[in-house]
Design an enzyme around this catalytic site. Structure first.
Site, PDB file in Angstrom:
ATOM      1  N   SER A 124       0.862  -1.260   0.143  1.00  0.00           N
ATOM      2  CA  SER A 124       0.012  -0.105   0.125  1.00  0.00           C
ATOM      3  C   SER A 124       0.898   1.301  -0.044  1.00  0.00           C
ATOM      4  O   SER A 124       1.790   1.009   0.471  1.00  0.00           O
ATOM      5  CB  SER A 124      -0.744  -0.150   1.374  1.00  0.00           C
ATOM      6  OG  SER A 124      -1.456   1.340   1.535  1.00  0.00           O
ATOM      7  N   TYR A 148      -1.626  -0.872  11.146  1.00  0.00           N
ATOM      8  CA  TYR A 148      -2.003  -1.342   9.741  1.00  0.00           C
ATOM      9  C   TYR A 148      -0.738  -1.176   8.910  1.00  0.00           C
ATOM     10  O   TYR A 148      -0.418  -2.232   7.942  1.00  0.00           O
ATOM     11  CB  TYR A 148      -3.438  -1.043   9.236  1.00  0.00           C
ATOM     12  CG  TYR A 148      -3.385  -1.055   7.593  1.00  0.00           C
ATOM     13  CD1 TYR A 148      -3.633  -2.309   7.000  1.00  0.00           C
ATOM     14  CD2 TYR A 148      -3.193  -0.116   6.698  1.00  0.00           C
ATOM     15  CE1 TYR A 148      -3.772  -2.669   5.845  1.00  0.00           C
ATOM     16  CE2 TYR A 148      -3.419  -0.352   5.216  1.00  0.00           C
ATOM     17  CZ  TYR A 148      -3.777  -1.676   4.819  1.00  0.00           C
ATOM     18  OH  TYR A 148      -3.833  -1.691   3.746  1.00  0.00           O
ATOM     19  N   LYS A 152       2.036  -3.781   6.685  1.00  0.00           N
ATOM     20  CA  LYS A 152       2.486  -3.654   5.262  1.00  0.00           C
ATOM     21  C   LYS A 152       4.356  -3.562   4.933  1.00  0.00           C
ATOM     22  O   LYS A 152       4.734  -4.247   4.136  1.00  0.00           O
ATOM     23  CB  LYS A 152       1.815  -2.793   4.401  1.00  0.00           C
ATOM     24  CG  LYS A 152       0.346  -2.740   4.354  1.00  0.00           C
ATOM     25  CD  LYS A 152       0.025  -4.209   3.584  1.00  0.00           C
ATOM     26  CE  LYS A 152      -1.490  -4.241   3.465  1.00  0.00           C
ATOM     27  NZ  LYS A 152      -1.903  -5.718   2.972  1.00  0.00           N
TER      28      LYS A 152
HETATM   29  P1  NAD Z   1     -11.188  -6.722   1.414  1.00  0.00           P
HETATM   30  O1  NAD Z   1     -11.256  -6.829   2.944  1.00  0.00           O
HETATM   31  O2  NAD Z   1     -12.094  -6.576   0.458  1.00  0.00           O
HETATM   32  O3  NAD Z   1     -10.303  -8.269   0.866  1.00  0.00           O
HETATM   33  C1  NAD Z   1      -9.518  -9.039   1.777  1.00  0.00           C
HETATM   34  C2  NAD Z   1     -10.170 -10.249   1.709  1.00  0.00           C
HETATM   35  O4  NAD Z   1      -9.300 -11.158   2.613  1.00  0.00           O
HETATM   36  C3  NAD Z   1     -11.550 -10.515   2.462  1.00  0.00           C
HETATM   37  O5  NAD Z   1     -12.507 -11.358   1.545  1.00  0.00           O
HETATM   38  C4  NAD Z   1     -11.426 -11.154   3.711  1.00  0.00           C
HETATM   39  O6  NAD Z   1     -12.499 -11.856   4.217  1.00  0.00           O
HETATM   40  C5  NAD Z   1      -9.938 -12.104   3.404  1.00  0.00           C
HETATM   41  N1  NAD Z   1      -9.265 -12.368   4.661  1.00  0.00           N
HETATM   42  C6  NAD Z   1      -8.800 -11.585   5.610  1.00  0.00           C
HETATM   43  N2  NAD Z   1      -8.069 -12.223   6.412  1.00  0.00           N
HETATM   44  C7  NAD Z   1      -8.073 -13.344   6.269  1.00  0.00           C
HETATM   45  C8  NAD Z   1      -7.492 -14.595   6.488  1.00  0.00           C
HETATM   46  N3  NAD Z   1      -6.835 -14.723   7.699  1.00  0.00           N
HETATM   47  N4  NAD Z   1      -7.760 -15.661   6.024  1.00  0.00           N
HETATM   48  C9  NAD Z   1      -8.387 -15.788   4.617  1.00  0.00           C
HETATM   49  N5  NAD Z   1      -8.847 -14.720   4.124  1.00  0.00           N
HETATM   50  C10 NAD Z   1      -8.776 -13.482   4.929  1.00  0.00           C
HETATM   51  O7  NAD Z   1     -10.037  -5.895   1.118  1.00  0.00           O
HETATM   52  P2  NAD Z   1      -9.746  -5.195  -0.235  1.00  0.00           P
HETATM   53  O8  NAD Z   1      -9.730  -3.682  -0.263  1.00  0.00           O
HETATM   54  O9  NAD Z   1      -9.781  -6.134  -1.464  1.00  0.00           O
HETATM   55  O10 NAD Z   1      -7.861  -5.307  -0.277  1.00  0.00           O
HETATM   56  C11 NAD Z   1      -7.239  -6.408  -0.464  1.00  0.00           C
HETATM   57  C12 NAD Z   1      -5.687  -6.055   0.000  1.00  0.00           C
HETATM   58  O11 NAD Z   1      -5.133  -4.938  -0.696  1.00  0.00           O
HETATM   59  C13 NAD Z   1      -5.548  -6.003   1.538  1.00  0.00           C
HETATM   60  O12 NAD Z   1      -4.373  -6.855   1.866  1.00  0.00           O
HETATM   61  C14 NAD Z   1      -5.256  -4.800   1.929  1.00  0.00           C
HETATM   62  O13 NAD Z   1      -4.669  -4.477   2.766  1.00  0.00           O
HETATM   63  C15 NAD Z   1      -4.631  -3.997   0.378  1.00  0.00           C
HETATM   64  N6  NAD Z   1      -4.760  -2.673   0.139  1.00  0.00           N
HETATM   65  C16 NAD Z   1      -5.997  -2.384  -0.088  1.00  0.00           C
HETATM   66  C17 NAD Z   1      -6.388  -0.833  -0.366  1.00  0.00           C
HETATM   67  C18 NAD Z   1      -7.901  -0.390  -0.408  1.00  0.00           C
HETATM   68  O14 NAD Z   1      -7.880   0.849  -0.402  1.00  0.00           O
HETATM   69  N7  NAD Z   1      -8.853  -1.123  -0.837  1.00  0.00           N
HETATM   70  C19 NAD Z   1      -5.449  -0.137  -0.435  1.00  0.00           C
HETATM   71  C20 NAD Z   1      -3.773  -0.492  -0.436  1.00  0.00           C
HETATM   72  C21 NAD Z   1      -3.728  -1.869   0.024  1.00  0.00           C
END
Ligand code: NAD
Ligand code: UDP
Length: 336
Positions: A124, A148, A152
């Protein structure tokens, strides 16, 4: 080629599944559904006309994780699974460290055991901490301002150590800026639980009548209209970035970080006004005080991803607003 997608039922994961399936990859999804619904997988199957092999498994459950690697010949892993709320991470840091960091360590350990050493990790822009200079390139100083962000940052370091210990690994650290929007079908999109923390889902929920008005966190920043400036990127462009990164990790070894952003900064009010213009919906707002921890401006220098991955963000702010609105207005209650 078979790709394991951890967190594939989530927002970015589901969009990435669509891109991979459309290109003929076999997709295996592992998700514990802690922040998503299985319905998203069905919708991805509807959009693509292809099947997904789905495992409802927690990444921390090593025994069941191993079964996934025993039952399938996996070529590479795209690792989205993790918790992502900054505010929550301040309240329950240990839960974040355990889920995100321990989960990644277990995943890598199992990957190594089954000789799968191609990994794409969801990092991120938060790893740039208190941004001092924009646009941000990958060699900018790294720091974290909350648990958080620290997960990362630590995971990036852990993956560097892993590569240094075994040069057969090939790892891409993708640093996302602000993903918004939805697939153009309106069938999949962002489905936050409870009141959204992030700007775009808040705007769409105001527009659909679920929330009363938007609170704009500060209009006294050093930006063109005083509100915070961010690099909003269409989630489909972001998903396509994973396919490009996959092309690279499949034919090389090493570890590299890439910014996935458009390189353009738009303010909170730019987003509100663009949304109102393209959807014809009013978004009432009031200005409130700054949200602690927010920076004035954060946008990417995406040159490295452009050159080395041959990836470019193609969708503009209007596309992002229209697609986010199509998803929200067709699914006022998300996947429920
Ligand atoms: P999201 O919460 O929609 O998707 C993450 C998924 O991981 C969810 O479906 C959740 O059920 C699953 N999950 C969490 N912990 C788990 C575990 N221990 N075992 C199995 N499944 C698990 O989030 P997103 O927005 O799709 O983000 C995806 C990734 O990208 C994350 O790692 C997040 O930190 C990173 N990210 C997101 C953003 C954003 O703004 N959306 C920005 C930067 C980085
Ligand atoms: N923001 C806002 N009101 C909200 C949510 C966010 O004014 O209800 C602002 C926030 O201060 C920041 C921008 O919108 O300037 C993007 O915030 P978001 O939480 O979506 O992403 P961040 O950049 O913090 O990861």
């Amino acid at each position: 080629m078979s790709i394991l997608i951890t967190g594939g039922a989530g927002y970015i994961g589901s969009h990435t599944c669509v891109e991979l399936l459309n290109l003929g990859y076999e997709v295996i999804v592992l998700d514990n559904l802690s922040n998503s619904k299985e319905e998203s997988i069905r919708r991805v199957e509807n959009i693509t006309g292809k099947k997904i092999k789905f495992y409802k498994i927690d990444l921390l459950d090593r025994e069941n994780l191993e079964k996934v690697f025993m039952e399938n010949k996996i070529d590479a892993v795209i690792h989205f699974a993790g918790f992502k709320s900054v505010g929550e991470s301040v309240k329950v840091p240990l839960r974040y460290y355990h889920n995100n960091i321990t989960g990644t360590i277990i995943l890598c350990d199992v990957m190594q055991k089954y000789c799968v050493k191609k990994l794409i990790f969801s990092s991120s822009a938060t790893v740039y901490g208190n941004v001092e200079k924009v646009p941000i390139s990958e060699d900018s100083p790294l720091s974290a301002t909350n648990p958080y962000g620290r997960t990362k940052l630590f995971i990036e370091e852990i993956l560097r150590d892993l590569y240094n210990s075994d040069k057969e690994w090939s790892i891409a650290l993708l640093r996302y800026f602000n993903p918004i929007g939805a697939h153009e079908s309106g069938l999949i999109g962002e489905d936050p639980s409870g009141v959204p923390n992030n700007l775009m889902p808040y705007i769409t929920q105001v527009a659909v009548g679920k929330l009363h008005e938007l609170k704009v966190f500060g209009n006294d920043y050093d930006t063109h209209d005083g509100t915070g400036v961010r690099d909003f990127i269409h989630v489909v462009d972001l998903a396509k970035g994973h396919v490009k990164a996959l092309n690279k990790v499949m034919v090389s070894t090493g570890i590299d970080a890439y910014n996935l952003g458009t390189g353009k900064g738009y303010s909170v009010l730019d987003l509100v006004h663009t949304f109102e213009k393209v959807t014809g919906k009013k978004v009432p707002y009031t200005i409130v005080k700054r949200r602690p921890g927010d920076v004035a401006k954060c946008f990417a220098d995406p040159t490295k991803a452009n050159k080395e991955l041959k990836w470019y963000a193609e969708r503009d702010l209007e596309d992002m607003c229209l697609d986010a609105w199509r998803w929200q207005s067709n699914n006022p209650n998300g996947y429920e």
